[in-house]
Motif scaffolding. Structure first.
Motif, PDB file in Angstrom:
ATOM      1  N   MET A   1       0.844  -1.163   0.000  1.00 36.58           N
ATOM      2  CA  MET A   1       0.000   0.000   0.000  1.00 36.58           C
ATOM      3  C   MET A   1       0.893   1.230   0.000  1.00 36.58           C
ATOM      4  SD  MET A   1      -2.709   1.225   2.826  1.00 36.58           S
ATOM      5  CE  MET A   1      -4.162   1.667   1.982  1.00 36.58           C
ATOM      6  N   PHE A   2       0.361   2.305  -0.579  1.00 33.59           N
ATOM      7  CA  PHE A   2       1.105   3.555  -0.656  1.00 33.59           C
ATOM      8  C   PHE A   2       0.224   4.702  -0.177  1.00 33.59           C
ATOM      9  CE2 PHE A   2       3.057   0.712  -3.635  1.00 33.59           C
ATOM     10  CZ  PHE A   2       4.403   0.990  -3.526  1.00 33.59           C
ATOM     11  N   ILE A   3       0.868   5.664   0.461  1.00 37.07           N
ATOM     12  CA  ILE A   3       0.212   6.917   0.805  1.00 37.07           C
ATOM     13  C   ILE A   3       0.838   7.987  -0.078  1.00 37.07           C
ATOM     14  CG2 ILE A   3      -0.214   8.636   2.597  1.00 37.07           C
ATOM     15  CD1 ILE A   3       0.120   6.306   4.634  1.00 37.07           C
ATOM     16  N   LEU A   4       0.001   8.644  -0.860  1.00 38.66           N
ATOM     17  CA  LEU A   4       0.452   9.742  -1.714  1.00 38.66           C
ATOM     18  C   LEU A   4       0.050  11.036  -1.028  1.00 38.66           C
ATOM     19  CD1 LEU A   4      -0.844   8.363  -5.141  1.00 38.66           C
ATOM     20  CD2 LEU A   4       1.251   7.806  -3.909  1.00 38.66           C
ATOM     21  N   SER A   5       1.034  11.830  -0.671  1.00 39.60           N
ATOM     22  CA  SER A   5       0.772  13.100  -0.010  1.00 39.60           C
ATOM     23  C   SER A   5       1.110  14.226  -0.985  1.00 39.60           C
ATOM     24  CB  SER A   5       1.605  13.224   1.265  1.00 39.60           C
ATOM     25  OG  SER A   5       1.360  14.459   1.897  1.00 39.60           O
ATOM     26  N   LEU A   6       0.065  14.883  -1.488  1.00 39.99           N
ATOM     27  CA  LEU A   6       0.234  15.980  -2.441  1.00 39.99           C
ATOM     28  C   LEU A   6       0.310  17.290  -1.674  1.00 39.99           C
ATOM     29  CD1 LEU A   6      -1.580  13.644  -3.843  1.00 39.99           C
ATOM     30  CD2 LEU A   6      -1.929  15.368  -5.600  1.00 39.99           C
ATOM     31  N   THR A   7       1.284  18.116  -2.027  1.00 37.01           N
ATOM     32  CA  THR A   7       1.442  19.435  -1.430  1.00 37.01           C
ATOM     33  C   THR A   7       1.494  20.461  -2.552  1.00 37.01           C
ATOM     34  OG1 THR A   7       2.686  18.494   0.415  1.00 37.01           O
ATOM     35  CG2 THR A   7       2.879  20.883   0.064  1.00 37.01           C
ATOM     36  N   TYR A   8       0.589  21.424  -2.492  1.00 34.20           N
ATOM     37  CA  TYR A   8       0.552  22.456  -3.529  1.00 34.20           C
ATOM     38  C   TYR A   8       1.826  23.290  -3.503  1.00 34.20           C
ATOM     39  CZ  TYR A   8      -4.455  21.366  -3.627  1.00 34.20           C
ATOM     40  OH  TYR A   8      -5.671  20.723  -3.708  1.00 34.20           O
TER      41      TYR A   8
ATOM     42  N   ILE B   1      -6.732   1.194  -8.386  1.00 31.25           N
ATOM     43  CA  ILE B   1      -5.477   1.577  -7.747  1.00 31.25           C
ATOM     44  C   ILE B   1      -5.736   2.431  -6.507  1.00 31.25           C
ATOM     45  CG2 ILE B   1      -3.331   2.892  -8.060  1.00 31.25           C
ATOM     46  CD1 ILE B   1      -3.478   2.025 -11.048  1.00 31.25           C
ATOM     47  N   PHE B   2      -6.648   3.382  -6.600  1.00 30.34           N
ATOM     48  CA  PHE B   2      -6.938   4.276  -5.480  1.00 30.34           C
ATOM     49  C   PHE B   2      -8.004   3.669  -4.581  1.00 30.34           C
ATOM     50  CE2 PHE B   2      -5.724   8.283  -8.118  1.00 30.34           C
ATOM     51  CZ  PHE B   2      -4.395   7.909  -8.084  1.00 30.34           C
ATOM     52  N   LEU B   3      -7.782   3.772  -3.271  1.00 33.63           N
ATOM     53  CA  LEU B   3      -8.688   3.206  -2.273  1.00 33.63           C
ATOM     54  C   LEU B   3      -9.442   4.284  -1.507  1.00 33.63           C
ATOM     55  CD1 LEU B   3      -6.206   0.567  -0.850  1.00 33.63           C
ATOM     56  CD2 LEU B   3      -7.954   0.225  -2.600  1.00 33.63           C
ATOM     57  N   ALA B   4      -8.833   5.438  -1.297  1.00 37.06           N
ATOM     58  CA  ALA B   4      -9.448   6.551  -0.575  1.00 37.06           C
ATOM     59  C   ALA B   4      -8.651   7.804  -0.900  1.00 37.06           C
ATOM     60  CB  ALA B   4      -9.448   6.306   0.926  1.00 37.06           C
ATOM     61  N   SER B   5      -9.324   8.953  -0.835  1.00 34.70           N
ATOM     62  CA  SER B   5      -8.630  10.210  -1.130  1.00 34.70           C
ATOM     63  C   SER B   5      -9.395  11.371  -0.524  1.00 34.70           C
ATOM     64  CB  SER B   5      -8.495  10.406  -2.650  1.00 34.70           C
ATOM     65  OG  SER B   5      -9.781  10.440  -3.262  1.00 34.70           O
TER      66      SER B   5
ATOM     67  N   THR C   1      -3.968  22.653   1.635  1.00 38.20           N
ATOM     68  CA  THR C   1      -2.582  22.770   1.177  1.00 38.20           C
ATOM     69  C   THR C   1      -2.192  21.630   0.251  1.00 38.20           C
ATOM     70  OG1 THR C   1      -1.812  21.563   3.125  1.00 38.20           O
ATOM     71  CG2 THR C   1      -1.856  23.988   3.272  1.00 38.20           C
ATOM     72  N   GLY C   2      -3.153  20.742  -0.051  1.00 38.85           N
ATOM     73  CA  GLY C   2      -2.884  19.582  -0.886  1.00 38.85           C
ATOM     74  C   GLY C   2      -3.909  18.508  -0.624  1.00 38.85           C
ATOM     75  N   GLY C   3      -3.493  17.268  -0.780  1.00 37.50           N
ATOM     76  CA  GLY C   3      -4.407  16.154  -0.581  1.00 37.50           C
ATOM     77  C   GLY C   3      -3.653  14.887  -0.257  1.00 37.50           C
ATOM     78  N   VAL C   4      -4.407  13.833   0.039  1.00 38.30           N
ATOM     79  CA  VAL C   4      -3.840  12.529   0.362  1.00 38.30           C
ATOM     80  C   VAL C   4      -4.624  11.464  -0.397  1.00 38.30           C
ATOM     81  CG1 VAL C   4      -3.459  10.835   2.202  1.00 38.30           C
ATOM     82  CG2 VAL C   4      -3.071  13.264   2.640  1.00 38.30           C
ATOM     83  N   ILE C   5      -3.903  10.485  -0.922  1.00 34.91           N
ATOM     84  CA  ILE C   5      -4.517   9.358  -1.622  1.00 34.91           C
ATOM     85  C   ILE C   5      -3.912   8.080  -1.064  1.00 34.91           C
ATOM     86  CG2 ILE C   5      -4.823   8.189  -3.842  1.00 34.91           C
ATOM     87  CD1 ILE C   5      -4.446  10.962  -5.181  1.00 34.91           C
ATOM     88  N   PHE C   6      -4.770   7.113  -0.737  1.00 31.86           N
ATOM     89  CA  PHE C   6      -4.321   5.776  -0.376  1.00 31.86           C
ATOM     90  C   PHE C   6      -4.424   4.936  -1.639  1.00 31.86           C
ATOM     91  CE2 PHE C   6      -5.910   7.686   3.483  1.00 31.86           C
ATOM     92  CZ  PHE C   6      -4.896   7.415   4.394  1.00 31.86           C
TER      93      PHE C   6
ATOM     94  N   ILE D   1       5.629   9.934  -2.059  1.00 34.58           N
ATOM     95  CA  ILE D   1       5.127   8.559  -2.102  1.00 34.58           C
ATOM     96  C   ILE D   1       5.742   7.802  -0.935  1.00 34.58           C
ATOM     97  CG2 ILE D   1       5.018   6.419  -3.422  1.00 34.58           C
ATOM     98  CD1 ILE D   1       5.449   8.150  -5.973  1.00 34.58           C
ATOM     99  N   THR D   2       4.872   7.299  -0.047  1.00 34.16           N
ATOM    100  CA  THR D   2       5.328   6.527   1.106  1.00 34.16           C
ATOM    101  C   THR D   2       4.741   5.124   1.019  1.00 34.16           C
ATOM    102  OG1 THR D   2       5.359   8.525   2.470  1.00 34.16           O
ATOM    103  CG2 THR D   2       5.390   6.411   3.636  1.00 34.16           C
ATOM    104  N   GLU D   3       5.609   4.125   1.019  1.00 34.82           N
ATOM    105  CA  GLU D   3       5.136   2.740   1.000  1.00 34.82           C
ATOM    106  C   GLU D   3       4.903   2.275   2.429  1.00 34.82           C
ATOM    107  OE1 GLU D   3       6.178  -1.579  -1.017  1.00 34.82           O
ATOM    108  OE2 GLU D   3       7.542   0.105  -1.318  1.00 34.82           O
ATOM    109  N   VAL D   4       3.788   1.595   2.632  1.00 36.08           N
ATOM    110  CA  VAL D   4       3.397   1.110   3.950  1.00 36.08           C
ATOM    111  C   VAL D   4       3.056  -0.373   3.848  1.00 36.08           C
ATOM    112  CG1 VAL D   4       1.720   1.347   5.825  1.00 36.08           C
ATOM    113  CG2 VAL D   4       2.424   3.370   4.536  1.00 36.08           C
TER     114      VAL D   4
END
Length: 94
Positions: free
Chosen positions: A1-8, A34-38, A45-50, A77-80
């Motif tokens: 699983m990955f956490i995508l942390s978007l920062t403007y 691919i995407f599970l939650a967002s 200031t941005g967003g997060v996608i699992f 991109i953070t792998e968990v």
């Protein structure tokens, strides 16, 4: 699983110019499984996608994000490795 942390990295007025194609990109990520939650960060200031997939798949999908293409957001991109979940979320450990 990955956490995508978007920062403007641009003003919200510039980010908003690309929001519709970005949301189409998000929808495509869900449609592809691919995407599970967002969602948006608060404050905005941005967003997060699992997401799930291989690192190569995740890197490729991030590269195709209109926010990335137009340089209005950076994505970390953070792998968990999920080892435990609440009831009903067992699919996240796969």
């Amino acid at each position: 699983m990955f956490i995508l942390s978007l920062t403007y990295t641009a003003r919200l007025s510039e980010v908003d110019r690309h929001i519709e194609p970005h949301m189409d990109w998000v929808k495509d990520g869900y449609d592809r499984g691919i995407f599970l939650a967002s969602g948006r960060k608060n404050p905005r200031t941005g967003g997060v996608i699992f997401a799930r997939g291989t690192r190569a798949e995740i890197e490729a999908i991030v590269a195709a994000d209109p926010f990335t293409i137009h340089g209005v957001a950076d994505t970390e991109i953070t792998e968990v490795t999920v080892t435990r979940t609440a009831d009903g979320l067992e699919g996240l450990t796969e």
